[in-house]
Design an enzyme around this catalytic site. Structure first.
Site, PDB file in Angstrom:
ATOM      1  N   ARG A   1     -63.091  22.720 -43.785  1.00  0.00           N
ATOM      2  CA  ARG A   1     -63.061  24.173 -43.909  1.00  0.00           C
ATOM      3  C   ARG A   1     -64.126  24.597 -44.925  1.00  0.00           C
ATOM      4  NH1 ARG A   1     -57.722  22.272 -44.219  1.00  0.00           N
ATOM      5  NH2 ARG A   1     -56.356  22.962 -42.518  1.00  0.00           N
TER       6      ARG A   1
ATOM      7  N   LYS B   1     -55.385  22.358 -47.910  1.00  0.00           N
ATOM      8  CA  LYS B   1     -54.347  23.323 -48.267  1.00  0.00           C
ATOM      9  C   LYS B   1     -53.247  22.635 -49.055  1.00  0.00           C
ATOM     10  CE  LYS B   1     -55.169  26.430 -44.366  1.00  0.00           C
ATOM     11  NZ  LYS B   1     -54.579  27.116 -43.186  1.00  0.00           N
TER      12      LYS B   1
ATOM     13  N   HIS C   1     -66.544  28.103 -39.557  1.00  0.00           N
ATOM     14  CA  HIS C   1     -65.397  27.618 -38.793  1.00  0.00           C
ATOM     15  C   HIS C   1     -65.815  27.175 -37.388  1.00  0.00           C
ATOM     16  CE1 HIS C   1     -61.201  27.179 -39.797  1.00  0.00           C
ATOM     17  NE2 HIS C   1     -60.855  27.491 -38.569  1.00  0.00           N
TER      18      HIS C   1
ATOM     19  N   ARG D   1     -66.367  23.595 -37.571  1.00  0.00           N
ATOM     20  CA  ARG D   1     -65.087  22.870 -37.617  1.00  0.00           C
ATOM     21  C   ARG D   1     -64.509  22.728 -36.209  1.00  0.00           C
ATOM     22  NH1 ARG D   1     -60.684  21.476 -40.917  1.00  0.00           N
ATOM     23  NH2 ARG D   1     -58.636  22.241 -40.266  1.00  0.00           N
TER      24      ARG D   1
ATOM     25  N   HIS E   1     -54.601  18.942 -40.595  1.00  0.00           N
ATOM     26  CA  HIS E   1     -53.522  19.777 -40.043  1.00  0.00           C
ATOM     27  C   HIS E   1     -52.169  19.199 -40.425  1.00  0.00           C
ATOM     28  CE1 HIS E   1     -56.142  21.548 -36.574  1.00  0.00           C
ATOM     29  NE2 HIS E   1     -56.268  22.224 -37.701  1.00  0.00           N
TER      30      HIS E   1
ATOM     31  N   TYR F   1     -56.907  21.544 -29.011  1.00  0.00           N
ATOM     32  CA  TYR F   1     -58.185  20.948 -28.610  1.00  0.00           C
ATOM     33  C   TYR F   1     -58.041  20.078 -27.369  1.00  0.00           C
ATOM     34  CZ  TYR F   1     -59.867  22.727 -33.025  1.00  0.00           C
ATOM     35  OH  TYR F   1     -60.199  23.568 -34.062  1.00  0.00           O
TER      36      TYR F   1
END
Length: 330
Positions: free
Chosen positions: A179, A202, A274, A277, A300, A309
């Site tokens: 990211r 995150k 992005h 990404r 994730h 995806y």
């Protein structure tokens, strides 16, 4: 190419922009502030995630204040439903006119807040338990083709210091799927033996992502030839990517740099950090990578997020079949 390193980051603003008319000392405001502290200290949310919660709950508090609701116990399920309707209503009807995605995020924030209230004993029943967000349209990630990525990287090439840095930056974004917030937060020490990079995602969760040979070469050129020059003009920042004055690159700076490079590459589509990404993940899946591996590389929390995806890959296969097989069409 003009350097954009001096542009301040949008998330460097104050922790919270208070809305006019919101009472600061109500029991509801105090409870929301306790919840935000809980998210910061106990759950360890990133600054970007925390600010998203703050914006959503500021709107919620503003809405409830307009209905003279000043405590968690005074909130009803009707208030919660009206709040969602207010978010979605057009501005011409005194609503905020938010998109379904923004409304969905706000609903998630409000539901999480009420679960906290229930667990803390501030309310007897969670009145948002049945609250539903608007259904989001099924949107697939927009990825560049491999040829378009190559054109983008070629357009970033050159022997000028900024060009060497920009090539290293783009190679790293595409090689790791990081990211933009993760990329600008990388320190020099996060590049491990040239082969891997340590990415902080995150919730401050770390993952180790391998670097391909192209990214390794581009990073090495930048670290040897350019970064010491930039660093000598700054205050000794440990950040990996620096501007010409030695300050760390901001997210906004990287976005502007990428837009300029995409324009020079004559790509007829919108390109953002992005996008790289999405391209990283899509090309891995098309190359046969396991979805669990891609999940780990992207950072994730849930594999369901990564599985979109697989849909991209299926659509590509379907299109290739339809255009190539002699019996695909009647």
């Amino acid at each position: 190419m003009a350097d954009s390193a001096g542009i301040p980051e949008g998330d460097a603003e104050g922790a919270r922009q208070r809305q006019p008319g919101v009472t600061e000392t109500t029991p509801l405001r105090q409870s929301i502030d306790r919840y935000l502290r809980y998210l910061t200290i106990e759950r360890g949310l990133s600054r970007n995630s925390l600010q998203a919660y703050e914006r959503d709950l500021e709107r919620y508090c503003e809405f409830l204040a307009g209905r003279e609701v000043g405590s968690p116990r005074a909130i009803t399920s009707e208030h919660a439903r009206e709040f969602v309707a207010w978010l979605r209503a057009p501005q011409s009807e005194d609503g905020l006119g938010l998109a379904a995605s923004s409304t969905g995020r706000a609903v998630s924030s409000v539901r999480s807040l009420h679960r906290f209230f229930e667990e803390e004993g501030e309310i007897e029943e969670d009145v948002t338990r049945d609250l539903r967000a608007p259904k989001l349209p099924s949107r697939l990630p927009k990825a560049l083709t491999i040829d378009e990525v190559q054109r983008l990287l070629d357009a970033a090439g050159g022997d000028e210091p900024q060009q060497i840095r920009n090539r290293a930056l783009l190679e790293l974004l595409y090689a790791t799927g990081a990211r933009i917030s993760e990329a600008v937060s990388l320190d020099v020490d996060d590049v491990i033996d040239r082969d891997f990079v340590r990415v902080r995602g995150k919730g401050d969760k770390q993952r180790i992502v391998p670097l391909g040979s192209y990214a390794q070469d581009a990073l090495n050129a930048y670290l040897v030839r350019v970064r010491p020059l930039f660093a000598s003009k700054g205050k000794g920042s440990p950040r990996l990517f620096l501007g010409v004055r030695g300050a760390p690159l901001s997210r906004q700076s990287v976005g502007l740099i990428l837009q300029e490079i995409a324009k020079n590459a004559d790509l007829q589509k919108s390109v953002s950090p992005h996008t790289l990404r999405h391209s990283f993940a899509t090309h891995l899946m098309q190359g046969g990578a396991d979805v669990r591996v891609v999940q780990e590389l992207l950072g994730h929390a849930s594999v369901s997020t990564t599985q979109i995806y697989t849909k991209v890959t299926q659509d590509a296969l379907r299109e290739m079949y339809a255009t190539s097989h002699p019996r695909a069409r009647g």
